[in-house]
Design an enzyme around this catalytic site. Structure first.
Site, PDB file in Angstrom:
ATOM      1  N   SER A  45       5.749   0.457  -5.387  1.00 40.53           N
ATOM      2  CA  SER A  45       5.063   1.725  -5.617  1.00 40.53           C
ATOM      3  C   SER A  45       5.493   2.398  -6.917  1.00 40.53           C
ATOM      4  O   SER A  45       4.841   3.328  -7.383  1.00 40.53           O
ATOM      5  CB  SER A  45       5.295   2.673  -4.439  1.00 40.53           C
ATOM      6  OG  SER A  45       4.679   2.192  -3.269  1.00 40.53           O
ATOM      7  N   CYS A 246       1.379   5.442   3.381  1.00 34.16           N
ATOM      8  CA  CYS A 246       1.454   5.890   1.984  1.00 34.16           C
ATOM      9  C   CYS A 246       0.108   5.690   1.264  1.00 34.16           C
ATOM     10  O   CYS A 246      -0.841   6.386   1.571  1.00 34.16           O
ATOM     11  CB  CYS A 246       2.602   5.203   1.270  1.00 34.16           C
ATOM     12  SG  CYS A 246       3.119   6.070  -0.228  1.00 34.16           S
ATOM     13  N   LEU A 247       0.013   4.759   0.328  1.00 31.67           N
ATOM     14  CA  LEU A 247      -1.278   4.539  -0.333  1.00 31.67           C
ATOM     15  C   LEU A 247      -2.330   4.144   0.695  1.00 31.67           C
ATOM     16  O   LEU A 247      -3.500   4.546   0.581  1.00 31.67           O
ATOM     17  CB  LEU A 247      -1.156   3.461  -1.413  1.00 31.67           C
ATOM     18  CG  LEU A 247      -2.444   3.156  -2.194  1.00 31.67           C
ATOM     19  CD1 LEU A 247      -2.906   4.364  -2.998  1.00 31.67           C
ATOM     20  CD2 LEU A 247      -2.252   1.958  -3.120  1.00 31.67           C
ATOM     21  N   GLY A 290       2.763  10.052  -5.647  1.00 31.04           N
ATOM     22  CA  GLY A 290       2.377  11.062  -6.620  1.00 31.04           C
ATOM     23  C   GLY A 290       1.004  11.654  -6.360  1.00 31.04           C
ATOM     24  O   GLY A 290       0.559  12.534  -7.098  1.00 31.04           O
ATOM     25  N   TYR A 291       0.325  11.145  -5.317  1.00 34.04           N
ATOM     26  CA  TYR A 291      -0.996  11.652  -4.924  1.00 34.04           C
ATOM     27  C   TYR A 291      -0.945  12.069  -3.454  1.00 34.04           C
ATOM     28  O   TYR A 291      -0.102  11.598  -2.694  1.00 34.04           O
ATOM     29  CB  TYR A 291      -2.075  10.586  -5.131  1.00 34.04           C
ATOM     30  CG  TYR A 291      -2.331  10.301  -6.590  1.00 34.04           C
ATOM     31  CD1 TYR A 291      -3.409  10.881  -7.259  1.00 34.04           C
ATOM     32  CD2 TYR A 291      -1.486   9.460  -7.314  1.00 34.04           C
ATOM     33  CE1 TYR A 291      -3.630  10.631  -8.605  1.00 34.04           C
ATOM     34  CE2 TYR A 291      -1.701   9.205  -8.662  1.00 34.04           C
ATOM     35  CZ  TYR A 291      -2.774   9.796  -9.302  1.00 34.04           C
ATOM     36  OH  TYR A 291      -2.979   9.554 -10.634  1.00 34.04           O
ATOM     37  N   HIS A 331       7.219   6.975   4.864  1.00 40.84           N
ATOM     38  CA  HIS A 331       7.551   5.570   5.132  1.00 40.84           C
ATOM     39  C   HIS A 331       8.349   5.438   6.425  1.00 40.84           C
ATOM     40  O   HIS A 331       9.568   5.640   6.420  1.00 40.84           O
ATOM     41  CB  HIS A 331       8.348   4.984   3.965  1.00 40.84           C
ATOM     42  CG  HIS A 331       7.533   4.737   2.744  1.00 40.84           C
ATOM     43  ND1 HIS A 331       6.980   3.507   2.457  1.00 40.84           N
ATOM     44  CD2 HIS A 331       7.147   5.570   1.745  1.00 40.84           C
ATOM     45  CE1 HIS A 331       6.295   3.588   1.326  1.00 40.84           C
ATOM     46  NE2 HIS A 331       6.379   4.825   0.883  1.00 40.84           N
ATOM     47  N   GLU A 333       9.266   2.809   7.852  1.00 42.23           N
ATOM     48  CA  GLU A 333      10.225   1.706   7.726  1.00 42.23           C
ATOM     49  C   GLU A 333      11.421   2.105   6.858  1.00 42.23           C
ATOM     50  O   GLU A 333      12.373   1.330   6.710  1.00 42.23           O
ATOM     51  CB  GLU A 333       9.538   0.472   7.131  1.00 42.23           C
ATOM     52  CG  GLU A 333       9.407   0.426   5.634  1.00 42.23           C
ATOM     53  CD  GLU A 333       8.398   1.398   5.039  1.00 42.23           C
ATOM     54  OE1 GLU A 333       8.366   1.547   3.810  1.00 42.23           O
ATOM     55  OE2 GLU A 333       7.631   2.025   5.805  1.00 42.23           O
TER      56      GLU A 333
END
Length: 364
Positions: A45, A246-247, A290-291, A331, A333
Site C-alpha cells: 500500500s 482498506c482499498l 490516504g483516501y 486492517h 490482520e
C-alpha cells in the site's frame, strides 16, 4: 554521505544517506507506529511513497525473514530520525542499511521528523525528492513540481497471474489489489482454500473458480484509478459473500454508488481508535490509507455505516443492506499493530457457512 530531501513547497531538509544512493521522487507520508518498520516498508500500500517514521529510532532490531508483508518492497524511500547501525535481536539477519542496499531503496536519516510531520499535517501530503547534497536544489525542485505522481500503483503490485494457497476448508478467492501477506496468513490459519487473482479479473472469471467467498484486499493509491473493480464487485454482490479491507473497502463503496475522496494526510499507524456502531465497543486498529469513503455519499445507496474513526469521524466500516457483504477501512490482520479486530475473519467465514447452507441473503 549527505543527502537532501526536497519538498514541492520548497522546504529542504539535509540528512545522511543510507541504503541505495539512487535519486527518487514520491509522495511524502508519515506513519506513527512505534514498531513494525519491516512490515511497513514491505506493505504494498506504500507503493510510490517516501515513508516518514515519527518514532525516532528505526532499525534497532534489524531485518528478519519472517516479518515481510510482500516479497518485493514497493516504497520509494524511507525517512527517519536515526537508523540503527548495530541492530540487536535473536532473529536479526541484516541491518536496515544492508537490506535497502540489496533492494536498491534509498533512505535518509538525521532528518527532523517532527518538523516534517508538522509540515505534512499543516499542508497535506506533498511530493518529495531524494538527491545528493551536491545537486542544484532549484533544478531538482522544478523537476519535482513538473513530474506527476503515478496512478497505476495497483497494476505495479498486483499479482500478474492467479495462484493457489491450498487448504481443506472454504474456498476463498482473494482479489489482489496489493495484498499484504497478513491477510493470506489469516485465511491459511483457518484452513481456507485460497485462490489469489489479479486485480483485473472479472466477476465471471472469479465465479468460474467456484468460490464460497470473495475477499477484496488492501492496496495503494486512489480507488478511482481502478475502474475495472467497480463492475467486478457489482457482479459478485448477491452471488457470493464479500469481505473487503482498506482499498477493497473503498472499491466496494464505489461499486455500490458511494463516493471516495482524498484525505489531507491520511491514517497511517497502529493506534487508531475505531468504534463499532452496533456494539458501541472501541478497538485500536492498524491503518494505512490516504483516501476515505465520503460519509454523505452513503445516503441513497443500499449501504450502512458500521464503524467510524473516533479521531475524525471518517467512515471505517460498511455493510450491504441486501447482500452478504461487509468491509472495513482498517486492517484486522494488523501486521504491524494490535489484533483487536482479528475476529472479523471469523465473522466472514461464518457468513460464508450460512450462505452455503441456504441462509437468508442479508448482512443484518
Amino acid at each position: 554521505m549527505k543527502r537532501q530531501l526536497i519538498l514541492e513547497d520548497g522546504t529542504i531538509l539535509v540528512g545522511e544517506g543510507f541504503g541505495s544512493d539512487v535519486n527518487t521522487i514520491g509522495e511524502v507520508v508519515f506513519n506513527t507506529g512505534m514498531t513494525g518498520y519491516q512490515e511497513i516498508l514491505s506493505d504494498p500500500s506504500y507503493c510510490g511513497q517516501l515513508v516518514t517514521l515519527t518514532y525516532p529510532l528505526v532499525g534497532n532490531y534489524g531485518i528478519n525473514r519472517d516479518d515481510f508483508e510482500s516479497i518485493q518492497p514497493a516504497i520509494k524511500g524511507f525517512i527517519v530520525k536515526e537508523a540503527s547501525d548495530f541492530p540487536s535481536n535473536w532473529r536479526n539477519q541484516m541491518s536496515l542499511d544492508e537490506y535497502f542496499r540489496m533492494k536498491n531503496i534509498p533512505g535518509i536519516s538525521g532528518i527532523d521528523t517532527r518538523k516534517l510531520t508538522r509540515i505534512i499535517r499543516n499542508h497535506g501530503t506533498l511530493k518529495g525528492a531524494f538527491c545528493n547534497i551536491d545537486e542544484d536544489a532549484k533544478t531538482v525542485l522544478e523537476t519535482l513540481r513538473a513530474k506527476p505522481l503515478a496512478n497505476d500503483q495497483v497494476k505495479q503490485v498486483s499479482t500478474v497471474a492467479p495462484y493457489a494457497s491450498p487448504g481443506r476448508g472454504n474456498r476463498v478467492v482473494l482479489v489482489d489489489f496489493g495484498m499484504k501477506h497478513g491477510i493470506l496468513r489469516e485465511l491459511n490459519k483457518r484452513d481456507c482454500d485460497v485462490v489469489v487473482v489479479p486485480y483485473h479479473f472479472t466477476a465471471e472469471q472469479i465465479l468460474q473458480l467456484s468460490p464460497d467467498g470473495v475477499m477484496l484486499s488492501n492496496g495503494p493509491g486512489d480507488p478511482k484509478d481502478v475502474p475495472e473493480a467497480k463492475a467486478m464487485i457489482a457482479g459478485l454482490l448477491g452471488k457470493v459473500p464479500v469481505f473487503g479491507i482498506c482499498l477493497g473497502h473503498q472499491l466496494f463503496a464505489l461499486s455500490c454508488g458511494a463516493n471516495t475522496e482524498k484525505m489531507k494526510f491520511g491514517h497511517r499507524g497502529s493506534n487508531h481508535p475505531v468504534k463499532d456502531l452496533a456494539t458501541g465497543k472501541v478497538a485500536i486498529t492498524s491503518q494505512n490509507h490516504g483516501y476515505t469513503v465520503e460519509g454523505d455519499s452513503i445516503s441513497g445507496t443500499r449501504l450502512e455505516i458500521t464503524h467510524v474513526a473516533l479521531n475524525d469521524g471518517t467512515v471505517e466500516g460498511l455493510k450491504h443492506k441486501d447482500y452478504p457483504a461487509f468491509t472495513v477501512q482498517f486492517h484486522p490482520e494488523a501486521s504491524p499493530g494490535p489484533e483487536d479486530t482479528n475476529g472479523l475473519f471469523d465473522r466472514f467465514l461464518e457468513m460464508v457457512d450460512i450462505y452455503k447452507q441456504g441462509g437468508v441473503l442479508n448482512n443484518a
